[in-house]
Design a protein around this motif. Sequence first.
Motif, PDB file in Angstrom:
ATOM      1  N   LYS A 175     -35.173  25.442 -20.226  1.00  0.00           N
ATOM      2  CA  LYS A 175     -36.528  25.303 -19.677  1.00  0.00           C
ATOM      3  C   LYS A 175     -36.624  25.901 -18.272  1.00  0.00           C
ATOM      4  CE  LYS A 175     -39.959  21.813 -18.390  1.00  0.00           C
ATOM      5  NZ  LYS A 175     -40.222  20.357 -18.256  1.00  0.00           N
ATOM      6  N   ARG A 176     -35.614  25.600 -17.440  1.00  0.00           N
ATOM      7  CA  ARG A 176     -35.615  26.131 -16.059  1.00  0.00           C
ATOM      8  C   ARG A 176     -35.491  27.647 -16.063  1.00  0.00           C
ATOM      9  NH1 ARG A 176     -30.778  22.689 -14.197  1.00  0.00           N
ATOM     10  NH2 ARG A 176     -30.695  24.157 -12.457  1.00  0.00           N
ATOM     11  N   GLU A 179     -38.835  29.196 -17.010  1.00  0.00           N
ATOM     12  CA  GLU A 179     -39.791  29.148 -15.903  1.00  0.00           C
ATOM     13  C   GLU A 179     -39.538  30.270 -14.900  1.00  0.00           C
ATOM     14  OE1 GLU A 179     -39.160  25.252 -14.427  1.00  0.00           O
ATOM     15  OE2 GLU A 179     -40.464  24.264 -15.914  1.00  0.00           O
ATOM     16  N   LEU A 180     -38.266  30.608 -14.680  1.00  0.00           N
ATOM     17  CA  LEU A 180     -37.922  31.661 -13.712  1.00  0.00           C
ATOM     18  C   LEU A 180     -38.135  33.067 -14.270  1.00  0.00           C
ATOM     19  CD1 LEU A 180     -34.694  30.406 -11.894  1.00  0.00           C
ATOM     20  CD2 LEU A 180     -36.959  30.722 -10.930  1.00  0.00           C
ATOM     21  N   GLU A 182     -40.540  34.007 -16.310  1.00  0.00           N
ATOM     22  CA  GLU A 182     -41.927  34.281 -16.686  1.00  0.00           C
ATOM     23  C   GLU A 182     -42.421  35.534 -15.951  1.00  0.00           C
ATOM     24  OE1 GLU A 182     -43.853  29.960 -17.723  1.00  0.00           O
ATOM     25  OE2 GLU A 182     -43.527  30.468 -15.621  1.00  0.00           O
ATOM     26  N   LYS A 186     -47.310  35.607 -12.419  1.00  0.00           N
ATOM     27  CA  LYS A 186     -47.353  34.148 -12.420  1.00  0.00           C
ATOM     28  C   LYS A 186     -46.386  33.577 -11.389  1.00  0.00           C
ATOM     29  CE  LYS A 186     -47.323  30.238 -15.606  1.00  0.00           C
ATOM     30  NZ  LYS A 186     -47.156  29.797 -17.011  1.00  0.00           N
ATOM     31  N   VAL A 187     -45.190  34.175 -11.281  1.00  0.00           N
ATOM     32  CA  VAL A 187     -44.206  33.723 -10.303  1.00  0.00           C
ATOM     33  C   VAL A 187     -44.731  33.940  -8.886  1.00  0.00           C
ATOM     34  CG1 VAL A 187     -41.907  34.140  -9.351  1.00  0.00           C
ATOM     35  CG2 VAL A 187     -42.231  34.053 -11.827  1.00  0.00           C
ATOM     36  N   ARG A 190     -47.290  31.351  -8.019  1.00  0.00           N
ATOM     37  CA  ARG A 190     -46.613  30.077  -7.779  1.00  0.00           C
ATOM     38  C   ARG A 190     -45.956  30.071  -6.401  1.00  0.00           C
ATOM     39  NH1 ARG A 190     -46.712  24.742  -8.620  1.00  0.00           N
ATOM     40  NH2 ARG A 190     -44.626  23.818  -8.642  1.00  0.00           N
ATOM     41  N   GLU A 334     -37.815  24.244  -4.715  1.00  0.00           N
ATOM     42  CA  GLU A 334     -38.366  25.227  -5.656  1.00  0.00           C
ATOM     43  C   GLU A 334     -38.615  26.557  -4.967  1.00  0.00           C
ATOM     44  OE1 GLU A 334     -41.992  25.688  -8.907  1.00  0.00           O
ATOM     45  OE2 GLU A 334     -41.754  23.792  -7.820  1.00  0.00           O
ATOM     46  N   ARG A 341     -34.651  34.251  -6.644  1.00  0.00           N
ATOM     47  CA  ARG A 341     -34.846  34.163  -8.098  1.00  0.00           C
ATOM     48  C   ARG A 341     -33.747  34.850  -8.905  1.00  0.00           C
ATOM     49  NH1 ARG A 341     -38.736  37.526 -10.814  1.00  0.00           N
ATOM     50  NH2 ARG A 341     -39.135  36.811 -12.944  1.00  0.00           N
TER      51      ARG A 341
END
Length: 568
Positions: A175-176, A179-180, A182, A186-187, A190, A334, A341
């Motif tokens: 999941k993590r 999220e990275l 994507e 979007k990143v 965020r 985060e 990243r």
Amino acid sequence: MIAELTIKNFAIIESLSVSFDKGLTVLTGETGAGKSIIIDAIHLLAGGRGSHEFVRFGEKRAELEGLFLLEEEKHPAYKVCQELGIDIEDEMVVLRREIHATGKSVCRVNGKLVTIALLREVGQTLVDIHGQHEHQELMDPDLHLSLLDQFGGVAVQKELKEYRNIYTSYKDVEKRLLELTENEQKVAHRLDLLQFQAEEISNAQLTVNEEDELLDERNKISNYERLYQSLNNCYHAMHGEQKGLDWVGQAMSESEGLEEIDKNLKDVHEIISNSYYQLEELSYRIRDEIDQLEFDPNRLDFIEGRLNEIKQLKRKYGTTVAEVLEYASKIEEELETLQNRDSHIHQLQESLESLKQDLALEAKSLTDARRKASEKLMKSIHKELKDLYLEKAIFDVNMDVKKEKASGDVVFGKNGVDIVEFYLTTNPGEPLKPMAKVASGGELSRIMLALKSIFSRHQGITSIIFDEVDTGVSGRVAQAIAEKIYQVSVDSQVLCISHLPQVAAMSDTHLFISKEVSGERTKTKVRGLNQDEKVREIGRMISGVEITSLTKEHARELLEIAGSIKQG
């Protein structure tokens, strides 16, 4: 086990209360007397689908209530009720359901209001109903994996637990990583949001106790006049001629030397003296407070602004200043991850690959344990089928690995990588096929009974109900089914609606269901049969309407056979 069932205004039942015992209870009676209605009531009580059509004509609501006794400390009902916040006392669970003529249902478990879905969760651990025509869970391939795991016992459950521990970590890392990885836009959005939030909280320079201190200070400034007046009055009440301290000082002088006259008055002077000096010290403190008092409207404006700023931050990031600061700490982590990243993606990919290898090893161990359990299950089922005169039938546990259609990669799920389905053939020379597509009629009854004989020992359900599962069989098969149902009742309470005299003969308790017309309304009645009545009822089941002496002799013979089988 179900100990008592109360039914009111349900279908053709006006009012009925039935007590049940351990072992095998058989319900018999003429067609249409209401046998299946009683089973329907238990089904609804355990969370089945209801309808306003069940409400007796002319009544506002139907009421169902059942008392279940839990005789094992590890009964699955305890765990379910604990998760739902329902207390179980004295090893008893009471299910209650009201079905209103408007269609509304009100459900309770041990007095606590629950939804139908929650009632079903509890009910499924207490009663297992098998009907004549419905597809049983034993025929549902989606549930075959869990049934195999239940049969596998500790060996399988241990491997499954170890697999799930790694699976949880695997899904968390996956999941993590998702999220990275994507899309960049979007990143970026965020990242901008987190930077703005972190800067806003940082600029506010919050401290944990600041809000409480500001509220106290605002209250003090806002009530300046009242505070000044009260303190001033207090001070002048104590200081000055003929004021408080003067009178206490005079009392102190007058009390000096009293102990020389009366020893009982020794502490009077000491108490008055202590009071005088305490009041004097307090008066100086009040004077200093008065001197320090200052009304500053600019400071009040600053406090109001600061409190409003804190309020806005709490509205966005937490209900308290501590929660806002905790949120700030969380987004800092985060932010660091997003700003670095590429490095984090590489670390997560390595971690995911390592977990995947561990998961594959645990999945293999779990599969091996299941294969061993499936071999034992097949042997047990074949023995049960042979007892039911299906010695030619072949039962097989078909195991396969779940894979992606496109890539062919193994799919890791919560319960492993295995797909399990029960296969069967009842005729020699015919290929094995999924069980639900092969069995029918009398065969279905026997196969279901063979499976239930095995799984009832592993599911922990206290009450099992068979609703005319013996339809379509006769002769020696009927006797075999009767014996098998009785065997199931040794480990679980069994309620059985039957038209077979062989099954009725095996009962520990025989209930006769009848109906009568009273005042132009039909009512259902239930009564337990004694030995002579049992002979007569079994005779009716053998011959139909006319009961001869030969029929009664046959009924007694069935009861004698049943008795010898039970003793054996």
